[in-house]
Design a protein around this motif. Sequence first.
Motif, mmCIF file in Angstrom:
data_model
loop_
_atom_site.group_PDB
_atom_site.id
_atom_site.type_symbol
_atom_site.label_atom_id
_atom_site.label_comp_id
_atom_site.label_asym_id
_atom_site.label_seq_id
_atom_site.Cartn_x
_atom_site.Cartn_y
_atom_site.Cartn_z
ATOM 1 N N PHE A 118 0.828 -1.205 0.000
ATOM 2 C CA PHE A 118 0.000 0.000 0.000
ATOM 3 C C PHE A 118 0.868 1.262 0.000
ATOM 4 C CE2 PHE A 118 -3.364 -2.619 2.445
ATOM 5 C CZ PHE A 118 -3.843 -3.150 1.265
ATOM 6 N N GLN A 119 1.925 1.243 0.794
ATOM 7 C CA GLN A 119 2.814 2.401 0.864
ATOM 8 C C GLN A 119 3.465 2.658 -0.493
ATOM 9 O OE1 GLN A 119 6.134 2.027 3.577
ATOM 10 N NE2 GLN A 119 6.257 4.240 3.828
ATOM 11 N N GLN A 120 3.955 1.606 -1.139
ATOM 12 C CA GLN A 120 4.592 1.753 -2.451
ATOM 13 C C GLN A 120 3.611 2.267 -3.506
ATOM 14 O OE1 GLN A 120 6.225 -2.136 -3.126
ATOM 15 N NE2 GLN A 120 7.975 -1.790 -1.775
ATOM 16 N N ALA A 121 2.337 1.939 -3.351
ATOM 17 C CA ALA A 121 1.313 2.375 -4.305
ATOM 18 C C ALA A 121 0.764 3.763 -3.965
ATOM 19 C CB ALA A 121 0.169 1.355 -4.344
ATOM 20 N N GLY A 122 1.234 4.366 -2.878
ATOM 21 C CA GLY A 122 0.789 5.705 -2.503
ATOM 22 C C GLY A 122 -0.628 5.747 -1.968
ATOM 23 N N ILE A 123 -1.028 4.697 -1.289
ATOM 24 C CA ILE A 123 -2.391 4.591 -0.763
ATOM 25 C C ILE A 123 -2.430 5.148 0.657
ATOM 26 C CG2 ILE A 123 -4.224 2.992 -0.101
ATOM 27 C CD1 ILE A 123 -3.148 1.165 -2.380
ATOM 28 N N GLU A 124 -3.342 6.083 0.886
ATOM 29 C CA GLU A 124 -3.498 6.679 2.208
ATOM 30 C C GLU A 124 -4.578 5.961 3.017
ATOM 31 O OE1 GLU A 124 -3.154 11.105 3.196
ATOM 32 O OE2 GLU A 124 -5.302 10.767 2.869
#
Length: 174
Positions: A118-124
């Motif tokens: 999720f972090q790598q995909a820029g998901i907040e």
Amino acid sequence: ETFDLVVSNPPFVVSPESRFQYRDGGRPLVDFCRSLVQECPRHLNPGGLGEFLMHWVVRPGETWSDPVRKWVAGSGCDALMIGFSLESPIAYAANWNRMLLPRPELYAERVDRWTQHFQQAGIERIASGGVVIRRAEGRSPWTVVFESPGGEPSPRAGDHIVRIIEARDWKDGA
């Protein structure tokens, strides 16, 4: 083919996996749910409804409904969005992997892998909710957004959705 009603509870879990067919869409992030919402209008008769329960990702600077608004933009459909929950990536990962709690090492590894994904995909955040679209004919489509106070879908929501659509039609003089 076209239909008056299309209903789907797709494999909507946002995960880096395709392990469970009932849960994981097998496509990157929310691509499966996005394509379902975007492709449905061409299969709806005038006035036909598409109804979906799904999850989608929210990136920094977006509201929970922004991604779905983009999916329905230009579709020629009215849209009703009902938000049930908005979770942090770690809470979402922990929830969807809770069956591994009896195996703490595997649980921790899986939650870490999901949150890194999720972090790598820029998901907040990850949103969950219901999306209802209706093919509009001869008028400009509308969008209505609600947040569900209980955080859970109601088994009796169908009658409320019909009333919302009827009220919007009345307001627009349709």
